[in-house]
Every structure is written in structure tokens, then in C-alpha cells.
Motif scaffolding. Structure first.
Motif, PDB file in Angstrom:
ATOM      1  N   ALA A  76       9.772   1.138   2.315  1.00 53.37           N
ATOM      2  CA  ALA A  76       8.499   0.612   1.083  1.00 53.37           C
ATOM      3  C   ALA A  76       8.399  -0.836   0.751  1.00 53.37           C
ATOM      4  CB  ALA A  76       8.935   2.092  -0.290  1.00 53.37           C
ATOM      5  N   HIS A  77       7.771  -1.366   0.522  1.00 62.29           N
ATOM      6  CA  HIS A  77       8.037  -2.581  -0.065  1.00 62.29           C
ATOM      7  C   HIS A  77       6.965  -3.140  -1.282  1.00 62.29           C
ATOM      8  CE1 HIS A  77       8.298  -7.043  -0.423  1.00 62.29           C
ATOM      9  NE2 HIS A  77       7.296  -7.417  -0.668  1.00 62.29           N
ATOM     10  N   TYR A  78       7.395  -4.036  -2.456  1.00 62.97           N
ATOM     11  CA  TYR A  78       6.092  -3.800  -3.245  1.00 62.97           C
ATOM     12  C   TYR A  78       5.898  -5.799  -3.681  1.00 62.97           C
ATOM     13  CZ  TYR A  78      10.577  -3.949  -7.058  1.00 62.97           C
ATOM     14  OH  TYR A  78      11.954  -4.959  -7.192  1.00 62.97           O
ATOM     15  N   HIS A  79       4.618  -5.767  -4.495  1.00 59.30           N
ATOM     16  CA  HIS A  79       4.694  -7.667  -4.750  1.00 59.30           C
ATOM     17  C   HIS A  79       5.655  -6.990  -6.654  1.00 59.30           C
ATOM     18  CE1 HIS A  79       1.877  -8.421  -1.647  1.00 59.30           C
ATOM     19  NE2 HIS A  79       2.921  -8.469  -1.071  1.00 59.30           N
ATOM     20  N   LYS A 271      -1.759   2.275  -0.621  1.00 59.98           N
ATOM     21  CA  LYS A 271      -0.538   1.585   0.013  1.00 59.98           C
ATOM     22  C   LYS A 271      -1.060   0.835   1.318  1.00 59.98           C
ATOM     23  CE  LYS A 271       1.741   6.525  -1.419  1.00 59.98           C
ATOM     24  NZ  LYS A 271       2.473   7.157  -0.950  1.00 59.98           N
ATOM     25  N   ARG A 272      -0.704   0.273   1.150  1.00 59.70           N
ATOM     26  CA  ARG A 272      -0.907  -1.239   2.270  1.00 59.70           C
ATOM     27  C   ARG A 272      -0.115  -0.773   3.246  1.00 59.70           C
ATOM     28  NH1 ARG A 272      -2.665  -6.715   0.343  1.00 59.70           N
ATOM     29  NH2 ARG A 272      -0.251  -7.853   0.813  1.00 59.70           N
ATOM     30  N   GLY A 273      -0.672  -0.946   4.375  1.00 60.51           N
ATOM     31  CA  GLY A 273       0.637  -0.694   5.717  1.00 60.51           C
ATOM     32  C   GLY A 273      -0.066  -1.914   6.883  1.00 60.51           C
ATOM     33  N   TYR A 274       1.180  -2.138   7.715  1.00 61.18           N
ATOM     34  CA  TYR A 274       1.237  -2.890   8.761  1.00 61.18           C
ATOM     35  C   TYR A 274       0.987  -1.765  10.096  1.00 61.18           C
ATOM     36  CZ  TYR A 274       1.482  -6.462   4.975  1.00 61.18           C
ATOM     37  OH  TYR A 274       0.773  -6.515   4.060  1.00 61.18           O
ATOM     38  N   HIS A 275       0.660  -2.681  11.185  1.00 58.93           N
ATOM     39  CA  HIS A 275       0.871  -2.481  12.325  1.00 58.93           C
ATOM     40  C   HIS A 275       1.055  -3.274  13.764  1.00 58.93           C
ATOM     41  CE1 HIS A 275      -3.381  -1.345  13.959  1.00 58.93           C
ATOM     42  NE2 HIS A 275      -2.194  -2.337  14.729  1.00 58.93           N
ATOM     43  N   GLU A 313       3.746  -0.495   1.504  1.00 58.63           N
ATOM     44  CA  GLU A 313       3.611  -1.435  -0.059  1.00 58.63           C
ATOM     45  C   GLU A 313       2.369  -1.695  -1.007  1.00 58.63           C
ATOM     46  OE1 GLU A 313       3.262  -6.176   1.381  1.00 58.63           O
ATOM     47  OE2 GLU A 313       1.182  -5.701   1.832  1.00 58.63           O
ATOM     48  N   PHE A 314       3.347  -1.806  -1.740  1.00 59.25           N
ATOM     49  CA  PHE A 314       2.752  -1.952  -3.332  1.00 59.25           C
ATOM     50  C   PHE A 314       2.175  -2.810  -3.745  1.00 59.25           C
ATOM     51  CE2 PHE A 314       5.199   2.312  -2.717  1.00 59.25           C
ATOM     52  CZ  PHE A 314       4.009   3.006  -2.769  1.00 59.25           C
ATOM     53  N   ALA A 315       0.823  -3.113  -3.598  1.00 68.97           N
ATOM     54  CA  ALA A 315      -0.142  -4.607  -4.206  1.00 68.97           C
ATOM     55  C   ALA A 315      -1.162  -4.186  -4.277  1.00 68.97           C
ATOM     56  CB  ALA A 315       0.575  -5.806  -2.327  1.00 68.97           C
ATOM     57  N   ALA A 351      -5.598  -0.847   3.892  1.00 67.52           N
ATOM     58  CA  ALA A 351      -5.101  -0.086   2.166  1.00 67.52           C
ATOM     59  C   ALA A 351      -5.521   1.258   2.397  1.00 67.52           C
ATOM     60  CB  ALA A 351      -5.722  -1.120   1.444  1.00 67.52           C
ATOM     61  N   ARG A 352      -4.528   2.265   2.357  1.00 70.95           N
ATOM     62  CA  ARG A 352      -4.492   3.387   2.254  1.00 70.95           C
ATOM     63  C   ARG A 352      -5.173   3.972   1.327  1.00 70.95           C
ATOM     64  NH1 ARG A 352       1.176   2.506   4.042  1.00 70.95           N
ATOM     65  NH2 ARG A 352       1.058   3.050   5.831  1.00 70.95           N
ATOM     66  N   PRO A 353      -6.277   4.339   0.522  1.00 70.14           N
ATOM     67  CA  PRO A 353      -6.616   5.070  -0.533  1.00 70.14           C
ATOM     68  C   PRO A 353      -6.206   6.158  -1.688  1.00 70.14           C
ATOM     69  CG  PRO A 353      -8.212   5.948   0.689  1.00 70.14           C
ATOM     70  CD  PRO A 353      -6.693   4.699   1.728  1.00 70.14           C
ATOM     71  N   CYS A 354      -5.624   5.960  -2.691  1.00 73.32           N
ATOM     72  CA  CYS A 354      -4.806   7.472  -2.955  1.00 73.32           C
ATOM     73  C   CYS A 354      -4.686   7.652  -4.121  1.00 73.32           C
ATOM     74  CB  CYS A 354      -3.044   6.027  -2.770  1.00 73.32           C
ATOM     75  SG  CYS A 354      -2.666   5.810  -1.112  1.00 73.32           S
TER      76      CYS A 354
END
Length: 415
Positions: A76-79, A271-275, A313-315, A351-354
Motif C-alpha cells: 500500500a502507498h498513498y499520496h 485504488k491505483r495499481g502498477y505492473h 495506491e491511494f491517490a 485505477a480500480r473503481p471502489c
């Protein structure tokens, strides 16, 4: 151009909805600013998560919250600058994650997950996409005995309550399954029911091809131009305006760009994510989809290479990329598996829609005729695409839905 139904959003949810509508004889136009599957559906771990009956909750314990507050983790990470904007969503997410409420949500959520593999199989067969599927489950690898024992205890509960299958592995069993992993792990748990997808984008394209064979059209367009007409809805596209009696909003994290102007105030977070894809050194093999459970990242042997995916990632949705989680995860992953060079020019981000109650919004808009919602699937968009598509198509066509959809109706939120 006219159609019985317009579907806004060509991710796995929108494509699946369009396919199910076309199967029922509806003329369908699928509208997106990009090609099918090129946004959030492009990047994920490639799992149809039959075991995912318990949605990902927000940490409850103070000690864990303090660890996340340090903002130095892989999972987890946040701005910091985004926190004022997302605080209301996070507070509601935390409240819904209380153990008693979370358990009730899981019971309501489980029927969607229960049918995920079966509904995908239906479309996979129709789209001739079986070459993209592996039916070997996925594995959680554990670094500590405490984590291993806790997760196996939870798996036993899920087996009793929901009929899920799993196999517990000791260190030797994991080494036999994945001989080129390091010896950092004391054991593992393999969920046996899920299927995996070797190229999620290709699967979405296969379903889009099925839609076109059924007579559906796919066009580029601007969903934010949606407007009511006397008989339905109109949206602008590169092929001119399209009008239809019904419209499905399946825009994932961008759904609020259409719902808000119509007066609906969903508390939708992202919730953003990377690959990143990697080669492999020395002809080593990763046999199956594997999570480093305590570190919070995933390794998946896909057609494009070994895909490493990050946690959340919360941004702000449209903020520039900050792939610090990917850098952290890669550094750890290189110690447990011989990853080779990076194969992508830059990290992919989606970006995952939550929703704050961790369940999607599926159903008719309460204040408009012919307006339907299908978004908010968080980590399980790929998993729930065909289930959602069938449910929304059945409702639009006046059929009795194959599942009781009341738990996911839009009205559960104050709109």
C-alpha cells in the motif's frame, strides 16, 4: 445511428454486458474513448478469483494502521496531498471493514463470486478463447509460520462456509511446485478453484470479437456527452451521434463523470495499481501465479513475460504515475526469483473503481428511465465481468435475474 442499448465503457464489464445484450437480440453500440480493454482491464494479475468471496477490507488495528502510515510498504502507498480529497471515502471504507460488517458484506458478495468461473467459461467457449486460460489455481507463499497458520485456518473456514478448495503446502511441497523460488518461504496455500488468464487484454478483445460476431458495434466516443432525449439517450461518437432506449454506465473509475452530472453522488474511490513484465534469467520457470503474501505483490507467468503487479495506491485518479511500490516490489522479488530485464518501456498504471462497502453497483438508476449502472468492482473487475454483464442484461430485458441483485442495487447509497 440508433440502437436498442448503448454501453459506455469497453473494459471487461462493459464488453461482457454488451455481449449478453446482443445474445438476447438487442442491437448494441459499445462506446469508449479507447479500444476495448485498454484502460483498467489491461493490467491486473489475470485471475478469475473464485476464492475471492471476502473483499479486501481496510486495516482495523491501530498498530497496523500506524505501520501503513509510515508509507514505506510494498502492498500500500498513498499520496499525502490526496488525503483530504479521499478522506470521506477512506473513513466509510474503514467503517464497513469492521469485522461484523465485513462478514455480512462477504455473505452478500459471495453469490457474485460463486458464479464467476462458470459465467466466464460460457463466454470463453463462445469466444474461442480457451488458449488464454489456465485451470491450476494460484498460490500464496508465506515467509512465517504465524502467517501460514492463520491463512490456512481462514481457508478451512472458507471451505466450510463457501465450499472453496485449497491445498496446504509445507516448504518442501512449495519447492516441488515452484523449484526456482528461493528458500525464503516456510510454506504455501494453493487455491484450487480459480482460473488464470495468460493475457487479460487478449481475453477482453476475444469477448469484443464475440460481440461483433453477434452484430454489436464498437465505436470511439465521449461518454461525458451523454444526454437524455424524448425516447432514451444520446451520446456523441466519432461516427456521429448514437441514440438508444437504454444506456449502461460501465466506465469503472470514470463512472462519476457521467453519473454526477445526472445528479447521482456515489462515494466512489480508486485504488491505483502498477505492473511490469520481466524476462527470466538462466531459463528458469515460474510454473504458476504466485503471491508473496507478507510483502504484498504478485508474480504471474503471462504471455508477455513474468508480470509483477502491485497492491493499492491511494491517490487522485488522474494524478501522475508514482510507481514507488513497483520499485519496492521488484527489489524484493529479485531476491526470491531470477527475474531478468524489464520488458516494458515504462510501468503500466490503472485505477480500480471502489465503493466504500466493497461491492459493485449493479442495477437501474433510481431516478431515470433506461439508465443502468455497472461499476465499482474494485479488485475483481476481471473476475466479475461476465456475471455482471449477464445480470444487467437480464434486468434490461425484463427477465428474472439469475441472482437476487438487491444487495448490489444503487439505492443502497444515499443518492
Amino acid at each position: 445511428m440508433t440502437a436498442d442499448a448503448i454501453v459506455l465503457g469497453a473494459g471487461i464489464i462493459g464488453v461482457s454486458a454488451a455481449v449478453h445484450l446482443a445474445r438476447r437480440g438487442k442491437s448494441v453500440v459499445l462506446v469508449d474513448r479507447r479500444g476495448p480493454g485498454e484502460e483498467t482491464s489491461f493490467g491486473n494479475a489475470g485471475l478469475i478469483q473464485r476464492e475471492g468471496v471476502v473483499p479486501y477490507g481496510f486495516p482495523q488495528g491501530i498498530s497496523m494502521l500506524l505501520r501503513y502510515a509510515m508509507n514505506n510498504r510494498v502492498d500500500a502507498h498513498y499520496h499525502a496531498g490526496a488525503l483530504p480529497s479521499v478522506a470521506r471515502f477512506l473513513a466509510s471504507y474503514w467503517w464497513n471493514s469492521h469485522p461484523a460488517r465485513h462478514a455480512a458484506i462477504a455473505r452478500a458478495y459471495a453469490p457474485l463470486i460463486e458464479h464467476s468461473v462458470r459465467e466466464h467459461d460460457d463466454l470463453i467457449q463462445a469466444a474461442d478463447a480457451g488458449h488464454l486460460i489456465r485451470k491450476q489455481g494460484w498460490t500464496q507463499a508465506f515467509r512465517t509460520a504465524a502467517k501460514r497458520d492463520a491463512e490456512i485456518t481462514e481457508a478451512e473456514r472458507l471451505k466450510r462456509d463457501y465450499g472453496l478448495g485449497f491445498q496446504a503446502l509445507d516448504a518442501a511441497g512449495l519447492a516441488a511446485k515452484e523449484p526456482h523460488l528461493s528458500s525464503d518461504f516456510v510454506g504455501a496455500l494453493t487455491w484450487t478453484d480459480p482460473w488464470s488468464v495468460t493475457d487479460p487484454h487478449a481475453l477482453t478483445l476475444a469477448y469484443a470479437g464475440l460481440l461483433q460476431r453477434l452484430g454489436g458495434r464498437i465505436v470511439r466516443g465521449d461518454a461525458t456527452t451523454l444526454a437524455a432525449t424524448g425516447t432514451g439517450w444520446r451520446v456523441s461518437t466519432s461516427d456521429g451521434p448514437v441514440e438508444g432506449k437504454d444506456v449502461v454506465v460501465a466506465l469503472g473509475p470514470w463512472s462519476d463523470t457521467v453519473t454526477a452530472p445526472l445528479g447521482y453522488r456515489f462515494l466512489l474511490g480508486v485504488k491505483r495499481g502498477y505492473h511490469m513484465h520481466y524476462g527470466i534469467k538462466d531459463n528458469k520457470l515460474l510454473n504458476g501465479w504466485t503471491a508473496d503474501s507478507e510483502r504484498g505483490y504478485f508474480l504471474a507467468p503471462m504471455d508477455r513475460g513474468i508480470r509483477l503487479t502491485t497492491g493499492a495506491e491511494f491517490a487522485l485518479r488522474d494524478a501522475p504515475k508514482t510507481p514507488v511500490q513497483l520499485e519496492r516490489a521488484e527489489a524484493v522479488a529479485r531476491n526470491i526469483f531470477p527475474l531478468g530485464e524489464r520488458l516494458d518501456a515504462e510501468p503500466w498504471m490503472g485505477a480500480r473503481p471502489c465503493t466504500p462497502d466493497m461491492m459493485p453497483v449493479i442495477g437501474k438508476a433510481p431516478r431515470h428511465q433506461g439508465l443502468w449502472f455497472a461499476f465499482g468492482h474494485a479488485h475483481h473487475g476481471l473476475t466479475l465481468g461476465p456475471v455482471t454483464g449477464r445480470l444487467i442484461a437480464e434486468q434490461i430485458c425484463g427477465e428474472t435475474p439469475f441472482l437476487d441483485a438487491r444487495a448490489w442495487r444503487p439505492e443502497r447509497f444515499p443518492l
